[in-house]
Design an enzyme around this catalytic site. Structure first.
Site, PDB file in Angstrom:
ATOM      1  N   GLU A 233      33.544  19.764  14.712  1.00  0.00           N
ATOM      2  CA  GLU A 233      33.011  20.394  14.752  1.00  0.00           C
ATOM      3  C   GLU A 233      32.629  21.428  15.840  1.00  0.00           C
ATOM      4  O   GLU A 233      31.421  22.564  15.855  1.00  0.00           O
ATOM      5  CB  GLU A 233      31.488  19.345  15.211  1.00  0.00           C
TER       6      GLU A 233
ATOM      7  N   GLU B 184      33.616   9.658  11.738  1.00  0.00           N
ATOM      8  CA  GLU B 184      33.447   8.548  12.256  1.00  0.00           C
ATOM      9  C   GLU B 184      32.843   7.915  11.423  1.00  0.00           C
ATOM     10  O   GLU B 184      31.560   6.737  11.973  1.00  0.00           O
ATOM     11  CB  GLU B 184      31.742   9.504  12.475  1.00  0.00           C
TER      12      GLU B 184
END
Length: 714
Positions: A143, A164
Site C-alpha cells: 500500500e 489481509e
C-alpha cells in the site's frame, strides 16, 4: 470527509511498547539530469529474517519524515521523493502484534486512519513520489507503493501481496480503493480476494507488473540504479507512463458490476457465507468504481475497525501464530543432530501415492529415489508419471532443462528389492491393511542397513502393530502425508513406544527438508486429523441414514466454515479410504464413532454423489440411492441438531485426545486441522470455535482456552 490532520492519534502510541521501529532514513540523490531525488530507505536495523513492519511509532515517524520532505519540496530543494527498503524487503505490512493490542473499536479505527493519514502524504508532497519495491511487499508494504505516484519492482522480489482477507480483515490503508482503480476490477478481485483464499497465494514480481501494479520491472543486479534512471526519465518527460489496465468508463459501468456479481456467487459456492472479510472486501471493491479517494478511505476505516475487533480476526491471529511460530518449532521433536543423514530414499510401491512421494522427495531433497512394485509394468508406469510431472514443471518454467534432467536421472524403478541396500530412509505406500504393510517391511528389513529408517504412511492404522514383526521396531516411525501430497503442508509424525530418538529426529529433519510442517502425535487410532474428520463424516452419515437429504446435511455443516462439506470431502479423499477410516475408528471407539456397512457398498460404485458446477454435493446418484434403499430412516434431523451433534462430538473427542496424550496441547490439534484439513483461519482451528459456540462447555463443562479467544467488540 475525514480530516486526518484533526484526529488525536496519541492513544495508539500507548501500544508501541516493544515495537521494533522501522526507521525512514533519507539521502539526496542527484540524478543525471541534475534533478534531486530524496531517497527514503525503510530499515528496522535487523537482518532479512526480521522484515520491516509498520507499527504506530514507525508510522508516526514516517509521517514526520514526509512532512519535512514536503517542506523541502516547497522550498525547491528536491524534485522528487522515492521510498525503498532495506535489502530484500520493502515492508511486511502492519505490525500485527500491535493491532491485536488495540483494546477498543475506537483504537482500531485509529490504526486505519493513521495509515491513511501517513500514506496519503505520498500523493500530496508537491513533487512526484516513487516507490522502488526492492523486495518483499505485503499488505501495508504494497500500500506504500499504491499510494505513490509511480512504482518500480525488483524482478527478484520474494513476494507481492495483499493477504489481509486470509487473516480475516481487509486492505485498510488504501489498497481496497486504489488497486481496482489502478489495475481493473477483475485483476483486483484476484489479488485482494482470490489469492488470499488460495492458501494465501503471493504474486511474483512479473505477475504484479503484468497486472499493472508496477510501471517498470528491473533485474536485481542493477535495480536501484535503473529505477533512479527511470524516475529521472519520468521527471524530465523522456518516459511516458502508460497504464493499459486502468479502468475506463465502460469497465466501470458494465464490466465492474458483472465481475462483482460473479465473484459473489463464486464465494458463496466455494466458502459459504460464514467468513466475513471476503464479503466486506468485495463490497469495498464494488464501491471503489465511483466516488472520491477520500470516500474510499473512509469506508476502509470503518470496515477495518469493525473486522479487527471481531471474533474472526482474533481467531485468525491465534491461527497465524500457530502456523508462523509453533509449526516451525515442533513440540517433542528430538535434537536434529541425532538425525541420520539421508542420501538415498526408497519408496515401496509405484502407484499414484508412491509416485507423488517420489516426485516430492526428488524435487526437495535432490537425492536418488528408488521405487519398486510387484511387476515391471507398474514400476514403468510410476516412473513415467514422475518424468511426466517433471516435464510439466519444466514447461511452466519452474525448472530449467538441466535441473529437470538431473531430477529424472535421480529416479529409478525396479522390481529388484536388493537395491534398497543403500537407502537411508524407506517409506511404504501400499494398501491400507496391516498384513500387507507388515509383509513388505518383512521383505525389506533384512536388506537395508541396521541404522536405516523405516516409515509408514498409514492414515489410521496402529504403527506399533505394523512394526510388530520387525527385528528392529525402534527404527519405524509413522509419516502420514495428506492428499494432494505436493500441496498439503502437514505431515503427522507418529511415535510408538519403541520408536528411537534417532528415527524420530530423522523423520522431523526429512519433513522439514520436504518443505512440510510436522506435528508429533502418539500412536492412537486416526492420529489427529483423520480421527476428527471421521467424527465429522460419521455425524454426516448418521444424519443421512436417519432420513435427512444429503444436500440438507451439507448445508447444516456450513457454519463450521470448512472448505467443503462432509460428503464433498469424502468424495475427494475417496469413498474406500473414508469407509476404511470409519471402520478403524468405529472399531476402536464403537460408542463414539458412527459407521455403516453401506459405506463399503457405496465405495464400490463408480460415482456416489452428484454435484453442481461449484463442486457442492446436491444429492446421491441413482445407483447410490438403490444401495441406500431400505437402509434410510424416515426421521430427518434438523440443521440445528446436526450441527449441535457435530460440535459437541468434536469438543468431547478433542478433550479425550488431550487426556490420552495424543498431542501435548490443544494448539497442536488446531495446527493439524488448519494444515491438514484446511480448517479456516477465521475459526482459529477447531478449539476456539467450539469454545465460542458453547460446545466445549456442553461437552465437558469447561473451555479449551482461558480466556476464550474472542474479538474486542465495541
Amino acid at each position: 470527509m475525514t480530516n486526518y490532520d484533526e484526529i488525536d492519534f496519541s492513544p495508539l502510541l500507548a501500544l508501541t511498547e516493544g515495537e521494533v521501529i522501522t526507521h525512514a532514513r533519507v539521502r539526496d540523490v542527484r540524478l543525471a539530469s541534475g534533478k534531486v531525488l530524496a531517497l527514503v530507505t525503510l530499515d528496522n536495523g535487523r537482518d532479512h529474517t526480521r522484515p520491516n513492519t509498520l507499527g504506530p511509532a514507525t508510522m508516526t515517524a514516517l509521517g514526520e519524515t514526509l512532512d519535512a520532505l514536503k517542506a523541502r519540496a516547497a522550498a525547491g530543494e528536491i524534485d522528487a521523493v522515492a521510498v525503498t527498503g532495506k535489502q530484500y524487503i520493502l515492508a511486511a505490512g502492519a505490525d500485527l502484534s500491535d493491532i491485536t493490542k488495540v483494546g477498543s473499536k475506537a483504537n482500531a479505527k485509529l490504526v486505519a486512519q493513521l495509515g491513511h493519514k501517513v500514506f496519503g502524504k505520498l500523493s500530496t508532497l508537491g513533487v512526484p513520489s516513487f516507490a522502488f519495491v526492492n523486495g518483499l511487499a505485503m499488505g501495508g508494504g504494497l500500500e506504500i507503493a499504491l499510494n505513490s505516484d509511480y512504482r518500480t519492482v525488483d524482478a527478484s522480489a520474494a513476494a507481492i501481496a495483499l493477504p489481509e482477507v486470509f487473516l480475516g480483515i481487509i486492505p485498510g490503508w488504501g489498497g481496497a480503493y486504489l488497486l481496482p482503480n489502478l489495475i481493473g476490477i477483475e485483476n483486483a478481485l484476484e489479488v485482494v480476494i482470490s489469492n488470499p483464499l488460495k492458501q494465501n497465494r503471493m504474486l511474483k514480481p512479473q505477475q504484479a507488473y503484468d497486472y499493472g501494479i508496477f510501471d517498470a520491472i528491473f533485474p536485481a543486479a542493477t535495480y536501484l540504479e535503473r529505477s533512479l534512471a527511470w524516475a529521472d526519465g519520468v521527471l524530465t518527460g523522456k518516459i511516458k507512463v502508460e497504464r493499459k489496465n486502468q479502468p475506463g468508463k465502460i469497465e466501470r459501468t458494465v464490466k465492474w458490476p458483472v465481475a462483482i456479481k460473479m465473484a459473489r456467487g463464486m464465494l458463496e459456492s466455494k466458502i459459504g457465507t460464514v467468513p466475513r472479510s471476503p464479503y466486506v472486501a468485495l463490497d469495498l471493491l464494488d464501491k471503489a468504481k465511483s466516488g472520491t479517494k477520500e470516500e474510499g478511505f473512509a469506508r476502509e476505516d470503518e470496515a477495518l475497525s469493525d473486522l479487527v475487533t471481531g471474533d474472526q480476526f482474533a481467531a485468525s491471529m491465534y491461527a497465524f501464530d500457530l502456523v508462523q511460530k509453533r509449526a516451525k518449532r515442533p513440540v517433542g521433536a528430538p535434537d536434529k543432530t541425532l538425525a541420520k543423514k539421508v542420501t538415498k530414499v526408497g519408496i515401496i510401491g509405484a502407484g499414484l501415492m508412491a509416485s507423488q512421494f517420489a516426485l516430492l522427495f526428488v524435487r526437495k531433497l535432490r537425492v536418488p529415489v528408488l521405487i519398486t512394485d510387484l511387476d515391471q509394468t507398474r514400476v514403468d508406469k510410476g516412473v513415467a508419471y514422475i518424468h511426466d510431472e517433471i516435464g510439466k514443471l519444466e514447461a511452466k518454467g519452474r525448472l530449467d532443462g538441466d535441473s529437470a534432467n538431473q531430477l529424472r536421472a535421480l529416479v529409478t524403478g525396479t522390481t529388484d528389492k536388493s537395491l534398497y541396500a543403500d537407502c537411508d530412509f524407506v517409506i511404504e505406500a501400499v494398501f491400507e491393511e496391516v498384513g500387507v504393510k507388515q509383509a513388505v517391511f518383512a521383505e525389506i528389513e533384512p536388506i537395508i542397513a541396521d541404522d536405516a529408517i523405516l516409515a509408514t504412511n498409514t492414515s489410521s492404522l496402529s504403527v506399533e502393530e505394523i512394526g510388530a514383526k520387525l527385528a528392529h521396531p525402534e527404527r519405524l516411525v509413522g509419516f502420514h502425508f495428506f492428499n494432494p501430497v505436493a500441496v498439503m503442508p502437514l505431515i503427522e509424525i507418529v511415535k510408538t513406544q519403541e520408536t528411537s530418538d534417532a528415527a524420530l529426529s530423522t523423520a522431523f529433519v526429512v519433513a522439514k527438508g520436504l518443505g512440510k510442517n510436522a506435528v508429533l502425535t502418539a500412536d492412537a487410532p486416526g492420529f489427529v486429523v483423520n480421527r476428527l474428520l471421521a467424527k465429522v463424516m460419521g455425524e454426516a452419515a448418521r444424519a443421512v441414514y436417519e432420513g435427512t437429504p444429503v444436500a440438507d446435511v451439507e448445508k447444516a455443516f456450513a457454519p463450521l466454515g470448512l472448505p467443503m462439506g462432509p460428503f464433498q470431502l469424502i468424495d475427494l479423499v475417496g469413498w474406500k479410504v473414508a469407509a476404511h477410516v470409519q471402520d478403524t475408528m468405529a472399531h476402536a471407539f464403537p460408542d463414539r464413532f458412527y459407521s455403516n456397512e453401506n459405506f463399503h457398498q457405496l465405495a464400490e460404485l463408480p460415482q456416489v454423489v452428484e454435484k453442481d458446477k461449484g463442486g457442492r454435493v446436491t444429492g446421491f446418484t441413482k445407483d447410490a440411492q438403490k444401495v441406500l434403499k431400505g437402509h434410510v430412516g424416515t426421521t430427518p434431523a434438523s440443521a440445528e441438531s446436526i450441527l449441535r451433534r457435530v460440535q459437541d462430538g468434536l469438543a468431547h473427542e478433542i478433550k479425550l485426545m488431550l487426556d490420552e496424550g495424543v498431542v501435548p496441547e490443544v494448539e497442536d490439534i488446531d495446527l493439524c486441522l488448519i494444515l491438514g484439513a484446511g480448517w479456516p483461519f477465521i475459526d482459529g482451528g477447531a478449539s476456539p470455535y467450539l469454545d465460542r459456540e458453547g460446545a466445549s462447555e456442553r461437552a465437558f463443562g469447561d473451555t479449551f482456552h482461558h480466556p476464550v479467544i474472542r474479538g474486542i467488540g465495541g
